[in-house]
Structures are given as structure tokens and as C-alpha cells.
Write a protein that holds these residues in place. Structure first.
Motif, PDB file in Angstrom:
ATOM      1  N   PRO A 168       0.822  -1.219   0.000  1.00  0.00           N
ATOM      2  CA  PRO A 168       0.000   0.000   0.000  1.00  0.00           C
ATOM      3  C   PRO A 168       0.851   1.262   0.000  1.00  0.00           C
ATOM      4  O   PRO A 168       1.904   1.320   0.630  1.00  0.00           O
ATOM      5  N   ALA A 169       0.374   2.273  -0.697  1.00  0.00           N
ATOM      6  CA  ALA A 169       1.065   3.562  -0.771  1.00  0.00           C
ATOM      7  C   ALA A 169       0.501   4.512   0.278  1.00  0.00           C
ATOM      8  O   ALA A 169      -0.710   4.721   0.343  1.00  0.00           O
ATOM      9  N   LEU A 170       1.378   5.086   1.094  1.00  0.00           N
ATOM     10  CA  LEU A 170       0.960   6.110   2.038  1.00  0.00           C
ATOM     11  C   LEU A 170       1.156   7.511   1.461  1.00  0.00           C
ATOM     12  O   LEU A 170       0.448   8.437   1.818  1.00  0.00           O
ATOM     13  N   THR A 171       2.150   7.650   0.607  1.00  0.00           N
ATOM     14  CA  THR A 171       2.378   8.893  -0.126  1.00  0.00           C
ATOM     15  C   THR A 171       2.801   8.521  -1.547  1.00  0.00           C
ATOM     16  O   THR A 171       2.989   7.344  -1.869  1.00  0.00           O
ATOM     17  N   GLU A 172       2.998   9.519  -2.380  1.00  0.00           N
ATOM     18  CA  GLU A 172       3.440   9.261  -3.738  1.00  0.00           C
ATOM     19  C   GLU A 172       4.873   8.728  -3.784  1.00  0.00           C
ATOM     20  O   GLU A 172       5.320   8.225  -4.824  1.00  0.00           O
ATOM     21  N   HIS A 173       5.585   8.824  -2.683  1.00  0.00           N
ATOM     22  CA  HIS A 173       6.977   8.381  -2.631  1.00  0.00           C
ATOM     23  C   HIS A 173       7.142   6.964  -2.086  1.00  0.00           C
ATOM     24  O   HIS A 173       8.250   6.420  -2.104  1.00  0.00           O
ATOM     25  N   THR A 174       6.080   6.366  -1.574  1.00  0.00           N
ATOM     26  CA  THR A 174       6.173   5.034  -0.972  1.00  0.00           C
ATOM     27  C   THR A 174       6.555   3.988  -2.010  1.00  0.00           C
ATOM     28  O   THR A 174       6.022   3.975  -3.123  1.00  0.00           O
ATOM     29  N   ILE A 175       7.465   3.105  -1.633  1.00  0.00           N
ATOM     30  CA  ILE A 175       7.802   1.957  -2.480  1.00  0.00           C
ATOM     31  C   ILE A 175       6.666   0.950  -2.368  1.00  0.00           C
ATOM     32  O   ILE A 175       6.405   0.413  -1.286  1.00  0.00           O
ATOM     33  N   THR A 176       6.000   0.688  -3.482  1.00  0.00           N
ATOM     34  CA  THR A 176       4.822  -0.193  -3.463  1.00  0.00           C
ATOM     35  C   THR A 176       5.072  -1.547  -4.116  1.00  0.00           C
ATOM     36  O   THR A 176       4.192  -2.404  -4.077  1.00  0.00           O
ATOM     37  N   ASP A 177       6.231  -1.738  -4.703  1.00  0.00           N
ATOM     38  CA  ASP A 177       6.581  -3.013  -5.338  1.00  0.00           C
ATOM     39  C   ASP A 177       7.550  -3.765  -4.430  1.00  0.00           C
ATOM     40  O   ASP A 177       8.600  -3.225  -4.059  1.00  0.00           O
ATOM     41  N   ARG A 178       7.225  -4.992  -4.081  1.00  0.00           N
ATOM     42  CA  ARG A 178       8.046  -5.757  -3.147  1.00  0.00           C
ATOM     43  C   ARG A 178       9.472  -5.945  -3.648  1.00  0.00           C
ATOM     44  O   ARG A 178      10.435  -5.848  -2.863  1.00  0.00           O
ATOM     45  N   GLU A 179       9.645  -6.190  -4.943  1.00  0.00           N
ATOM     46  CA  GLU A 179      10.999  -6.406  -5.468  1.00  0.00           C
ATOM     47  C   GLU A 179      11.825  -5.127  -5.415  1.00  0.00           C
ATOM     48  O   GLU A 179      13.027  -5.169  -5.162  1.00  0.00           O
ATOM     49  N   ARG A 180      11.175  -3.994  -5.649  1.00  0.00           N
ATOM     50  CA  ARG A 180      11.882  -2.715  -5.495  1.00  0.00           C
ATOM     51  C   ARG A 180      12.294  -2.505  -4.046  1.00  0.00           C
ATOM     52  O   ARG A 180      13.383  -1.996  -3.755  1.00  0.00           O
ATOM     53  N   LEU A 181      11.413  -2.891  -3.139  1.00  0.00           N
ATOM     54  CA  LEU A 181      11.743  -2.769  -1.716  1.00  0.00           C
ATOM     55  C   LEU A 181      12.922  -3.662  -1.369  1.00  0.00           C
ATOM     56  O   LEU A 181      13.823  -3.250  -0.617  1.00  0.00           O
ATOM     57  N   ILE A 182      12.952  -4.867  -1.897  1.00  0.00           N
ATOM     58  CA  ILE A 182      14.060  -5.785  -1.633  1.00  0.00           C
ATOM     59  C   ILE A 182      15.379  -5.196  -2.125  1.00  0.00           C
ATOM     60  O   ILE A 182      16.417  -5.312  -1.456  1.00  0.00           O
ATOM     61  N   GLU A 183      15.352  -4.541  -3.280  1.00  0.00           N
ATOM     62  CA  GLU A 183      16.552  -3.858  -3.766  1.00  0.00           C
ATOM     63  C   GLU A 183      16.977  -2.759  -2.795  1.00  0.00           C
ATOM     64  O   GLU A 183      18.165  -2.561  -2.530  1.00  0.00           O
ATOM     65  N   GLU A 184      16.003  -2.034  -2.276  1.00  0.00           N
ATOM     66  CA  GLU A 184      16.298  -0.992  -1.295  1.00  0.00           C
ATOM     67  C   GLU A 184      16.887  -1.594  -0.023  1.00  0.00           C
ATOM     68  O   GLU A 184      17.821  -1.037   0.573  1.00  0.00           O
ATOM     69  N   LEU A 185      16.380  -2.736   0.410  1.00  0.00           N
ATOM     70  CA  LEU A 185      16.901  -3.380   1.615  1.00  0.00           C
ATOM     71  C   LEU A 185      18.343  -3.826   1.440  1.00  0.00           C
ATOM     72  O   LEU A 185      19.126  -3.811   2.394  1.00  0.00           O
ATOM     73  N   ARG A 186      18.714  -4.201   0.233  1.00  0.00           N
ATOM     74  CA  ARG A 186      20.111  -4.547  -0.034  1.00  0.00           C
ATOM     75  C   ARG A 186      21.012  -3.334   0.152  1.00  0.00           C
ATOM     76  O   ARG A 186      22.128  -3.448   0.688  1.00  0.00           O
ATOM     77  N   ARG A 187      20.536  -2.168  -0.265  1.00  0.00           N
ATOM     78  CA  ARG A 187      21.327  -0.947  -0.060  1.00  0.00           C
ATOM     79  C   ARG A 187      21.386  -0.587   1.425  1.00  0.00           C
ATOM     80  O   ARG A 187      22.404  -0.056   1.894  1.00  0.00           O
ATOM     81  N   VAL A 188      20.318  -0.874   2.161  1.00  0.00           N
ATOM     82  CA  VAL A 188      20.318  -0.635   3.610  1.00  0.00           C
ATOM     83  C   VAL A 188      21.415  -1.468   4.268  1.00  0.00           C
ATOM     84  O   VAL A 188      22.154  -0.973   5.136  1.00  0.00           O
ATOM     85  N   ARG A 189      21.536  -2.726   3.865  1.00  0.00           N
ATOM     86  CA  ARG A 189      22.576  -3.594   4.436  1.00  0.00           C
ATOM     87  C   ARG A 189      23.967  -3.049   4.138  1.00  0.00           C
ATOM     88  O   ARG A 189      24.866  -3.112   4.982  1.00  0.00           O
ATOM     89  N   GLU A 190      24.153  -2.515   2.955  1.00  0.00           N
ATOM     90  CA  GLU A 190      25.473  -2.015   2.558  1.00  0.00           C
ATOM     91  C   GLU A 190      25.882  -0.776   3.345  1.00  0.00           C
ATOM     92  O   GLU A 190      27.035  -0.658   3.778  1.00  0.00           O
ATOM     93  N   ARG A 191      24.934   0.152   3.528  1.00  0.00           N
ATOM     94  CA  ARG A 191      25.306   1.409   4.184  1.00  0.00           C
ATOM     95  C   ARG A 191      25.093   1.390   5.690  1.00  0.00           C
ATOM     96  O   ARG A 191      25.570   2.269   6.397  1.00  0.00           O
ATOM     97  N   GLY A 192      24.320   0.404   6.192  1.00  0.00           N
ATOM     98  CA  GLY A 192      24.155   0.255   7.629  1.00  0.00           C
ATOM     99  C   GLY A 192      23.011   1.030   8.241  1.00  0.00           C
ATOM    100  O   GLY A 192      22.815   0.986   9.458  1.00  0.00           O
ATOM    101  N   PHE A 193      22.213   1.721   7.451  1.00  0.00           N
ATOM    102  CA  PHE A 193      21.047   2.439   7.965  1.00  0.00           C
ATOM    103  C   PHE A 193      19.995   2.536   6.865  1.00  0.00           C
ATOM    104  O   PHE A 193      20.293   2.410   5.673  1.00  0.00           O
ATOM    105  N   ALA A 194      18.752   2.747   7.286  1.00  0.00           N
ATOM    106  CA  ALA A 194      17.639   2.869   6.348  1.00  0.00           C
ATOM    107  C   ALA A 194      17.160   4.313   6.292  1.00  0.00           C
ATOM    108  O   ALA A 194      17.338   5.082   7.245  1.00  0.00           O
ATOM    109  N   VAL A 195      16.554   4.664   5.166  1.00  0.00           N
ATOM    110  CA  VAL A 195      16.046   6.022   4.975  1.00  0.00           C
ATOM    111  C   VAL A 195      14.604   5.961   4.491  1.00  0.00           C
ATOM    112  O   VAL A 195      14.272   5.193   3.586  1.00  0.00           O
TER     113      VAL A 195
END
Length: 256
Positions: A168-195
Motif C-alpha cells: 500500500p502507498a501512504l504517499t506518492e513516494h512510498t515503495i509499493t513493489d516488493r521487489e523494489r523494496l528488496i533492492e532498497e533493503l540490499r542498499r540498507v545492508r550495505e550502508r548500515g542504515f535505512a532512509v
């Protein structure tokens, strides 16, 4: 009726009671019997009797007419006892205070519950312009830095098992595709924090780190700041303070 039948009836009643309380907890305000019945699907007569019992016990309240229902004060008492008795919340208090002082922004401690995060503790910003927060607030994990920090400690397959393909989208910026989110989570692991880039609230950016006392993590800490006040220097201060807070919290929770 056999003993097994009686036991089954008691369990069914307990399930309905919990479902009713969760219904009211997720929908503030007062609701008519017809509205509640349409949502939960119980027979109206048994729903009415259950509501009246919960009113008598203080778990549900009614308005002046006695025809509308909402969550009762006993639910608050139970929720407060959960917070008061939680070892992580107690251990985290000094680190949360220090993080709030170091950043001057709003600080949250939250826990993953299903596909959502629930706020366990907050420290309010020292600025006039600040986000609205409260203990007990529940938000989708995929739209928050808290949730993404926790989800990043799961494997890709575990995330796929937990979340649906479309989010579900809460704003126009929300990641709504699970695979896109998984890609984002990989970047979270690399940098050590989430945004959270205005994915939960427009005009608000949040940075979060998971607490590693458990693997995969279940808790995270975040710092929320209005975009209008976020400079490059302030962002770096927040990231450094979160990293230090994670180290302090790792020590504070190492025996939990």
C-alpha cells in the motif's frame, strides 16, 4: 455438549473478543453496532452480548446514547503495562535520551509486529516544527525507516514470505513493489542504515538503524526530521548519532 465442544466454544469466544478489541484499537472514535457487525461479520445478537460484557468490564466504552462503541480504558492499562515491563524499552532509555540531545530531533524506538512497526518509545523534537508521534502508533514496515532497517536483517526470501507483491502507498513516494523494496533493503545492508524519503509522511525524512541484540532484528531506532530543516551537515550529524546510539544500545541489550 461434550467437553471438547465446550472448549471449542470458549476458544471461539476468546478469538472474537480479541478481534473486537483489535478492531476498535485500529479505528479510533465511536462506532455503531451496525458498523461493527458489518466489519467483523458476527451475528448481531451475539455481537451485542459480547459488546455489553466488554463494556461492563471496561474494555469497551459507549457514548451517552449507549448505541456507539469504542476502545475502553482497560486497553490502555494493558498497553502501558507492556511498555513498563519491556526490558528493551528500559535498557534503551538512556541511549534514546542521548540521541535526542545529540540530534535535537524526534526519536523513535519501534518493534516489528507482522508487517507493521509499533512505536514503543519516543523523544520529542526540541523544535517547534516537528512530526506528530505517539507510543502505540502502528505503521506499515515498508514505508518507514524503522521497518526497513528491521526488514534488512531478513533474507530476501523471508521478506517475500512476509510481504505481499503489491504494497500500500501512504504517499506518492512510498515503495509499493516488493521487489523494489528488496533492492532498497540490499542498499540498507550495505550502508548500515535505512532512509524513509517522505514515504510515510510528505515533508518528513527519517533515518533508522536496527538493534542487533536479536537476529533477525525485531527492534529499531529512528530519527525523524522535516525536510525543510535537513541540511547536509545536519543529516551527517544524525547518521553519526544513530551509529553511536546503535553501539550504546548493543551494549545495553547484550544480555537480553
Amino acid at each position: 455438549m461434550t467437553a471438547g465442544d465446550a472448549g471449542g466454544a470458549q476458544v471461539k469466544s476468546a478469538v472474537r473478543t480479541v478481534e473486537l478489541l483489535e478492531y476498535f484499537a485500529g479505528r479510533p472514535g465511536m462506532h455503531s453496532l451496525a458498523t461493527v457487525q458489518e466489519a467483523v461479520g458476527y451475528p448481531k445478537s451475539s455481537l451485542y452480548m459480547l459488546l455489553r460484557t466488554l463494556v461492563e468490564l471496561g474494555w469497551v466504552e459507549t457514548d451517552a446514547t449507549g448505541t456507539r462503541y469504542g476502545i475502553g480504558v482497560r486497553a490502555l492499562l494493558v498497553g502501558t503495562s507492556y511498555i513498563d515491563g519491556d526490558e528493551v524499552v528500559a535498557a534503551a532509555r538512556p541511549a534514546l535520551d542521548r540521541l535526542a540531545d545529540d540530534t535535537t530531533e524526534t526519536i523513535h524506538l519501534a518493534r516489528l509486529d507482522g508487517t507493521s512497526v509499533v512505536y514503543l518509545a519516543t523523544r520529542q523534537s526540541q523544535h517547534y516544527l516537528r512530526p506528530f508521534t505517539r507510543v502505540g502508533r502502528r505503521l506499515p514496515a515498508h514505508s518507514t525507516s524503522l521497518g526497513k532497517a528491521i526488514l534488512a536483517t531478513y533474507t530476501d526470501d523471508e521478506v517475500r514470505a512476509l510481504l505481499p507483491p503489491e504494497l500500500p502507498a501512504l504517499t506518492e513516494h512510498t515503495i509499493t513493489d516488493r521487489e523494489r523494496l528488496i533492492e532498497e533493503l540490499r542498499r540498507v545492508r550495505e550502508r548500515g542504515f535505512a532512509v524513509d524519503r517522505e514515504e510515510n509522511t510528505v515533508g518528513l525524512r527519517c533515518f533508522g538503524v536496527a538493534l542487533p541484540y536479536r537476529a533477525p532484528a525485531r527492534d529499531a531506532v529512528s530519527c525523524s526530521v522535516p525536510v525543510a530543516r535537513l541540511t547536509s551537515a545536519h543529516e551527517q550529524t544524525i547518521k553519526d548519532a544513530l551509529s553511536e546510539a546503535r553501539d550504546r544500545l548493543t551494549l545495553a541489550t547484550r544480555r537480553l
